[in-house]
Write an enzyme that holds these catalytic residues in place. Structure first.
Site: not given
Ligand SMILES: [Mg+2]
Ligand SMILES: [Zn+2]
Lengths: 478, 95, 486
Positions: C79, C154, C178
């Site tokens: 990420k 996210s 997330s």
């Protein structure tokens, strides 16, 4: 003046650790800009603080030395404000659970002891340095983050001071405490000890406090005093004219010797303190606290009082000695070796201090060690050398670090205490100075001094002066 | 809770975020909605509840006072928007 | 099954037995990324050159029968809020679009030490603030099961990359769900460890007391493997704990006879989609069949979790994001007058609306006069939420419920109503507030063919049991074997 001046001081002191509070960068002063920085103290994304244990223990030590209450729980808070020298735009500090609260420190003003209460003692991080270029029209400032993250101790007093003498004594006493505990080097010129004053005025006899003004940018103790005097006068004039005092922050302008309103701080500050989630709380148990407490040396004020009572020194002498912990330690080590406090004190406060000052050295940097000074005093007392010679030997000790016995032997300075030898010199002087002898017999007292001088000269100063005196008198008065 | 444009301007300044008039309008409404929702917390009496920040029940984490290598100046300044020599450069700061 | 559809453990087996070469595998991964990712948009940046170089090095080690790490040759996507030394790390924000960290996040360092191959950085909601990955300032990631839908967020990029078979595993971060919510919406396994189990060093902070790095994989065994690599105490994160890291795979296939599973009645809300409800009931039946006992529990303060979260997370975020000021790194507005104006314009230009909204909300909750009413109040209710879990875990070994009340929704569908979007995190947020671990595993599909996730929660540092409970379900079902067709 019909007003009473009410003064509180906020002290910031950089702690004498090797590394910063939350990262392993050096705290050494004077390095090239931005050479003592890392992702943590530059607040790069994703980095986290880890507390320096030594810094935390120094803060505990100072809180204990200031007789604060130290709760078994403490944690850190973020204090938010934007400034280019503050990398995270928040300072890790303490607000809701200060390490130490409700302490006090005794100060002495003109022989009277006064207790100044300490509101709190807490640990926080230093900001970087902003440099404003001198060139006219420069539209920029420069930032060096070397200082950012250096451990900083904040000590907040209650507004318990009323005169500049009290403020002076408070600053000196606090400075000595920090030096004695070896928490900070207290170098004001390097910014490792700084003061901010808050001043308010009220009519004498009134209980409630007036609006206070905070003064920053006080780069020496002298400026603290000047700024307080200036501010007290300024506020008195405003009050006399029936005006009110604004609660504000002012900067001390050392060139024009006046305080000026700080432009950037016009807006009220809203620091949005909240607990720092990146640092876990600290639990302080009795054992840890007592270990820290036992590491606190006897503090200057108590030590002075002990020097007076234990060694029968004058207040003046004791104050001179405790001024510097190293000096006081030197003295005590000497006394342990030879119980002649007054004589040793004289050597230290006169000769040792003078030589250190002349050479611009700290006491600790001098080559003379306490045991050597003790030997010097001993050989004087034994009559091996005269006190005049001792002064000479002392200088040699300062220069070379040699033991006094060795110097005396090498230079052949041993005092002559042989009656026969001194007697024969005296005989020679008497026969060589008939006029002076006449003068003496006519009652001219300084004739004797002259004759003693002659004997000493003849023996290159090595004759025991007491014996010279006695023998000479004995021969003349026959 | 309904918040005002004045509140938005204050909090935008605290946040150091410049807002256009339209944005002020948008955020007044959105923040008011969210804050109204958050008011449901007031249904609870929390007088005897300690605040919880630290969930791991761990304390006293320290590092030793040991030196570590600093960043090279090129790395420290690699992403800097403006520098002058070894310094970071910013618009003039007035004290 | 094609190579890239396999799990990391399967691929690792092939690598170690020299059936495939890492260079070949990594080449295939980049080829597929180039073919598929223009549609999915899961990567912000690729690390092709050094990935191939590293692949050759690992091949060489294997050729020479040298010792290799736990993730030898396995491609991992990271990420883009995890710092990678020398590799752009943007947080999907304009303000960091040119940021290149001079350090690795702890988890990235661990991946490298275990010979994983970092293939690129994945998309996210800007600063991890969102539940749909629509808030990225660069691109909108699409759900591989239906490209008209969001992948969740996210960590939407990391979830989509695994679901689209671009990489067998990826790392995400989970502040309020997330990792788990996008895993559920993309039909993969997402694990959020206990707060403190994995170092946050180098994870760009959103809500510091809530953030944890999590794993995103195709099955539970891979989650165990990846957690094994990233868990442990890190001296650079004070909040990471000393608790020993067990062998997560050892005993994972033991039976669960007598396991006490708690079902909180508060999780069975009206907002839950019918297909999600059905999948949950089916899942419980499977657990019963395996010998577990289903026990009703209560988590009475669940309805307050979202409100608490939006105060606590955003208060912390408002402070964490104040370092983006245009002084030391990141972009700086060019037309500012004075330093305050420079801050205000830089941040106005550098942050998107969701981030601005949250910073302002957080600052409001901490500001003078409101601290007690908002931040302090929320912190107290947070304690009540944690105490709910403490009480429930006296009666049960784990808690099971849906991960998300709904399957993946359409892109744009919820973008204009922040509050509604926030409420979709109702099941995942409580675990972050309490600090406990949670996992989402595939447990079915909606009538529209969208994946549904089952969430399992256990006590602090009980990841081993969590994985065990998850694995026993996975072994009985084949949802985790389904692959999106793209
Ligand atoms: Mg302070
Ligand atoms: Zn540093």
């Amino acid at each position: 003046m019909k007003y009473e001046v009410v003064i509180g001081l906020e002290t910031h002191s950089e702690l004498a650790t090797a590394t910063k509070l939350f990262c392993g960068c050096s705290t050494k002063f004077g390095a090239d800009p931005n050479t003592q920085v890392c992702p943590v103290c530059l607040a790069m994304p994703g980095v986290l603080p880890v507390m320096n244990k030594k810094a935390f223990e120094y803060a505990m030590k100072s809180a204990a030395a200031l007789c604060c209450k130290i709760d078994n729980y403490t944690n850190f808070d973020r204090k938010s404000y934007y400034y280019p020298d503050l990398p995270k735009n928040y300072q890790i500090s303490q607000n809701y659970h200060n390490l130490g609260v409700d302490g006090f420190m005794d100060i002495e003003v003109k022989g009277t002891v006064k207790r100044i209460r300490i509101h709190n003692v807490h640990l926080e991080e230093e900001a970087g340095k902003l440099i404003h270029p001198e060139e006219t029209g420069a539209d920029y400032s420069l930032v060096d983050f070397n200082r950012a993250g250096v451990p900083l101790l904040e000590i907040v007093s209650y507004p318990d001071m009323r005169t500049v003498d009290e403020v002076e004594s408070y600053m000196q006493t606090l400075r000595k405490m920090l030096l004695y505990t070896e928490i900070s080097d207290c170098k004001m010129q390097e910014g490792s000890l700084r003061f901010e004053a808050s001043i308010s005025l009220r009519l004498k006899g009134v209980e409630t406090l007036g609006n206070r003004v905070e003064i920053k940018n006080l780069n020496s103790m002298k400026f603290v005093i000047k700024a307080i005097e200036y501010e007290a006068t300024r506020q008195a004039e405003l009050l006399d004219r029936g005006e009110t005092i604004d609660r504000e922050t002012r900067l001390w302008d050392e060139i024009n010797e006046k305080s000026v309103r700080m432009r950037s701080k016009e807006e009220a500050q809203d620091y949005r303190y909240f607990p720092e989630p990146d640092l876990l709380p600290v639990l302080i148990d009795e054992k840890w606290l007592s270990t820290i407490k036992s590491s606190i040396p006897e503090l200057p004020f108590a030590r002075k009082q002990r020097f007076v009572s234990e060694f029968k020194l004058s207040d003046y002498d004791a104050n001179l000695l405790i001024e510097d912990k190293v000096l006081a330690d030197f003295f005590e080590e000497c006394v342990r070796g030879l119980n002649r406090p007054k004589i040793l004190c004289n050597w230290i406060t006169n000769d040792l201090l003078r030589e250190a000052k002349e050479r611009k050295l700290e006491i600790g940097q001098l080559k003379v060690k306490p045991a050597q000074l003790v030997s010097l005093v001993e050989i004087v007392e034994k009559g091996t050398i005269s006190s005049t010679t001792a002064k000479e030997v002392f200088i040699e000790m300062i220069q070379t670090g040699k033991d006094p016995q060795k110097i005396v032997e090498e230079k052949g300075l041993i005092q002559i205490s042989d009656e026969g030898l001194i007697g024969s010199v005296i005989d020679k002087i008497i026969s060589g100075n008939p006029g002076v002898i006449d003068d003496y017999k006519k009652g001219k007292k300084n004739a004797l001094t002259f004759l003693v001088g002659q004997v000493m000269k003849e023996t290159k100063g090595k004759a025991n002066p007491k014996m010279v005196n006695e023998l000479l008198k004995g021969k003349l008065d026959v | 809770m309904k918040i005002s444009k004045k509140d938005i301007r204050y909090v935008a300044h605290l946040s150091r975020i410049a807002l256009s008039d339209n944005e002020e309008e948008l955020f007044v409404h959105q923040l008011s909605d969210i804050l109204s929702y958050i008011e449901k917390l007031n249904q609870l009496n929390t007088d005897n509840v300690d605040p919880l920040v630290y969930t791991t029940n761990t304390f006293n984490v320290f590092r030793e006072d040991a030196l570590e290598k600093p960043l090279a100046i090129e790395d420290a300044q690699y992403c800097a928007p403006s520098t002058m020599g070894a310094f970071f450069k910013v618009p003039k700061v007035i004290e | 099954m094609r190579l890239l559809e396999s799990t990391a453990l399967q691929i690792k087996q092939k690598i170690l037995s020299k059936q495939i070469r890492v260079v070949e595998l990594v080449g295939q991964a980049f080829a597929r990324i180039k073919a598929v990712d223009p549609t999915i948009q899961s990567f912000i940046s690729l690390n092709e050159e050094s990935a191939l170089k590293q692949a050759r090095e690992i091949d060489e080690k294997i050729d020479h029968n040298e010792k290799v790490g736990l993730l030898a040759g396995i491609p991992v996507a990271v990420k883009d809020n995890l710092c990678t030394r020398g590799l752009s790390t943007t947080c999907a924000s304009q303000i960091l679009k040119n940021f290149v960290p001079p350090y690795d996040a702890y988890v990235v360092k661990r991946l490298k030490e275990e010979d994983a191959i970092i293939i690129g950085k994945t998309n996210l909601d800007e600063f991890a603030m969102g539940s749909s990955t629509e808030n990225s300032s660069f691109q909108i990631t699409r759900n591989p099961w239906n490209v008209a839908c969001v992948p969740g967020g996210s960590s939407g990029g990391s979830a989509a990359a695994v679901a689209a078979n671009l990489t067998p595993m990826s790392l995400g971060s989970d502040t309020g769900g997330s990792v788990r919510q996008p895993a559920a919406l993309c039909g993969i396994v997402g694990l959020k460890p206990t707060y403190g189990r994995v170092s946050r060093y180098g994870l760009i902070a959103f809500g510091s007391s809530l953030d944890q790095v999590g794993t995103m994989t195709k099955d539970v065994s891979d989650a165990s493997l990846l957690l094994q690599v990233i868990a442990g105490k890190d001296s650079k994160d004070s909040t990471s704990v000393q608790t020993p890291v067990p062998d997560y795979l050892q005993g994972i296939d033991n039976n669960i006879q007598g396991l006490r599973i708690g079902i909180p009645k508060e999780y069975l809300t009206e907002g839950m989609h019918a297909d999600v409800h059905k999948a949950l009931k089916d899942a419980l039946r499977i657990y019963e069949k395996l010998g577990a006992k289903i026990i009703d529990v209560t988590l009475p303060h669940t309805e307050y979790a979202v409100a608490v979260y939006y105060i606590v997370a955003n208060a912390e975020a408002s402070s964490n994001l104040s370092r983006y000021d245009g002084v030391r790194y990141g972009i700086r507005s060019t037309n500012a007058k004075g330093v305050i104006d420079m801050y205000c314009r830089t941040r106005a230009e550098g942050f998107g609306n969701e981030v601005k909204r949250r910073i302002m909300l957080g600052n409001y909750a901490l500001s003078s006069g409101y601290y007690d009413a908002y931040y302090l109040k929320a912190s107290r209710v947070r304690n009540l939420i944690k105490k709910d879990f403490d009480a429930a875990f006296e009666k049960v070994d784990c808690i099971i419920g849906p991960t998300s009340p709904v399957p993946a929704f359409k892109i744009g569908e919820r973008a204009n109503n922040p509050l509604e979007m926030y409420l979709s995190d109702i099941y995942t947020i409580p675990a972050n507030l309490a600090g406990i671990p949670g996992i989402s595993i595939p447990c079915g599909f909606s009538k529209d063919g969208l994946p549904i996730g089952l969430q399992i929660l256990t006590k602090h540092f009980e990841e081993k049991q969590l994985l065990h409970v998850a694995y026993s379900f996975e072994r009985e079902t084949d949802y985790h074997l389904k692959r999106a067709v793209i």
